[in-house]
Design a protein around this motif. Structure first.
Motif, PDB file in Angstrom:
ATOM      1  N   LEU A 127      -7.495 -10.118   5.203  1.00 34.27           N
ATOM      2  CA  LEU A 127      -6.608  -9.329   6.073  1.00 34.27           C
ATOM      3  C   LEU A 127      -6.635  -7.651   4.970  1.00 34.27           C
ATOM      4  CD1 LEU A 127      -3.723 -12.526   5.762  1.00 34.27           C
ATOM      5  CD2 LEU A 127      -5.303 -11.095   7.966  1.00 34.27           C
TER       6      LEU A 127
ATOM      7  N   ARG B  94      -6.191  -4.371   6.857  1.00 29.24           N
ATOM      8  CA  ARG B  94      -5.170  -3.856   6.277  1.00 29.24           C
ATOM      9  C   ARG B  94      -4.832  -2.041   5.980  1.00 29.24           C
ATOM     10  NH1 ARG B  94       0.415  -3.378   8.576  1.00 29.24           N
ATOM     11  NH2 ARG B  94       1.436  -2.287   6.640  1.00 29.24           N
TER      12      ARG B  94
ATOM     13  N   LEU C 129      -1.647  -7.916  -1.114  1.00 29.99           N
ATOM     14  CA  LEU C 129      -1.160  -7.812   0.367  1.00 29.99           C
ATOM     15  C   LEU C 129       0.130  -7.679   0.484  1.00 29.99           C
ATOM     16  CD1 LEU C 129      -2.533  -9.087   3.504  1.00 29.99           C
ATOM     17  CD2 LEU C 129      -2.509 -10.596   2.505  1.00 29.99           C
ATOM     18  N   ARG C 130       0.851  -8.423   0.219  1.00 27.94           N
ATOM     19  CA  ARG C 130       1.800  -8.422  -0.215  1.00 27.94           C
ATOM     20  C   ARG C 130       2.850  -6.920  -0.405  1.00 27.94           C
ATOM     21  NH1 ARG C 130       6.274 -11.755  -3.231  1.00 27.94           N
ATOM     22  NH2 ARG C 130       7.344 -10.634  -2.022  1.00 27.94           N
TER      23      ARG C 130
ATOM     24  N   LEU D 172       0.751  -4.630   0.114  1.00 27.10           N
ATOM     25  CA  LEU D 172       0.826  -3.622   1.925  1.00 27.10           C
ATOM     26  C   LEU D 172       1.087  -3.095   3.158  1.00 27.10           C
ATOM     27  CD1 LEU D 172      -3.555  -3.919   1.432  1.00 27.10           C
ATOM     28  CD2 LEU D 172      -2.148  -1.593   1.381  1.00 27.10           C
ATOM     29  N   ARG D 173       1.940  -4.509   2.725  1.00 27.89           N
ATOM     30  CA  ARG D 173       3.095  -4.697   3.778  1.00 27.89           C
ATOM     31  C   ARG D 173       4.011  -4.260   3.603  1.00 27.89           C
ATOM     32  NH1 ARG D 173       2.178 -11.563   5.290  1.00 27.89           N
ATOM     33  NH2 ARG D 173       0.069 -11.071   6.516  1.00 27.89           N
ATOM     34  N   GLN D 174       4.424  -3.576   2.543  1.00 25.97           N
ATOM     35  CA  GLN D 174       5.246  -2.398   2.243  1.00 25.97           C
ATOM     36  C   GLN D 174       4.956  -1.411   2.792  1.00 25.97           C
ATOM     37  OE1 GLN D 174       8.194  -3.751   0.631  1.00 25.97           O
ATOM     38  NE2 GLN D 174       7.100  -5.930   0.701  1.00 25.97           N
TER      39      GLN D 174
ATOM     40  N   GLN E 139       4.436   2.134   4.410  1.00 30.21           N
ATOM     41  CA  GLN E 139       2.248   2.707   3.576  1.00 30.21           C
ATOM     42  C   GLN E 139       2.212   3.400   2.667  1.00 30.21           C
ATOM     43  OE1 GLN E 139       0.595   4.199   7.006  1.00 30.21           O
ATOM     44  NE2 GLN E 139       0.926   2.432   8.383  1.00 30.21           N
TER      45      GLN E 139
END
Length: 228
Positions: free
Chosen positions: A49, A53, A205-206, A208-210, A212
């Protein structure tokens, strides 16, 4: 989170006086080994994942690196459960059984490869200890390279890697030929290492979900860690 590895390793050590229970705890296909597998399985899910991303963000070099790590962790995850051999019960090919210490379909128990495992785990553990400390000390000069944060575990994971590194250094420098009880304690240290790996992947992963990662982005990782 920093205390979890200490708690787990102390709990395992506390069972040593109860020899039968201790040996069951650290034996093949028992609780500690299945916890190792679950940590590796978590990392095996998080890593692709992260790679996808990174590709979507145009960070191809970092995506390639994470892709290679993904393949390595997938392989390690399969090795941890002997590729399902003990679950499904297939026979080991004769050529493999002849060179495998446990007579299984695994690479890491092949004579000659086994000797490489402890140094590899020591290097990985020392990286997990040193990289966060170095980043905390001198990382300000590289903060404009936001993607560099994806290579540095957060400080709260240092204990997980420190325990694994300390055990390997103890075995290398102090007690290279320990008794069975101490040698089997390596399972608890591997659990600490794999837990650090899984949590590191989860943190990234957290992150990268913020919003960019971009050159000049500031303290994104710090915000994520503060929330956790």
């Amino acid at each position: 989170m920093a205390l979890i590895p200490f708690v787990l390793t102390v709990v395992v050590a506390a069972t040593v006086p109860f020899r039968d229970f201790y040996l069951w705890l650290v034996s093949e296909d028992s609780l500690v080994e299945w916890l190792q597998f679950l940590c590796l399985l978590g990392a095996s899910i998080f890593l692709p994942l992260i790679t996808i991303r990174l590709l979507s963000m145009g960070l191809k070099g970092m995506a390639l690196l994470y892709g290679l790590v993904t393949l390595g962790v997938w392989f390690l995850t399969g090795e941890e459960i002997s590729w399902g051999q003990r679950i499904f019960g297939w026979d080991t090919p004769e050529d493999m059984a002849a060179v495998n210490r446990q007579g299984e379909t695994t690479v890491h128990n092949i004579r000659g490869v086994m000797e490489l495992i402890p140094p590899a785990m020591l290097v990985a553990s020392l990286y997990g200890v040193c990289a966060p400390l170095v980043w905390a000390a001198v990382g300000k000069r590289w903060r404009h390279l936001a993607s560099m944060r994806l290579l540095v575990p957060p400080l709260c994971l240092v204990p997980a890697f420190l325990l694994a590194a300390g055990y390997r250094l103890f075995r290398l420098l102090v007690w290279p030929t320990p008794n069975y009880v101490i040698s089997e304690y390596a399972e608890a240290m591997e659990l600490s290492l794999y837990m650090g790996l899984a949590l590191f992947c989860w943190f990234n992963l957290r992150l990268l979900r913020q919003p960019q990662l971009e050159p000049g982005a500031r303290d994104a990782r710090r915000r994520v860690h503060r929330r956790t």
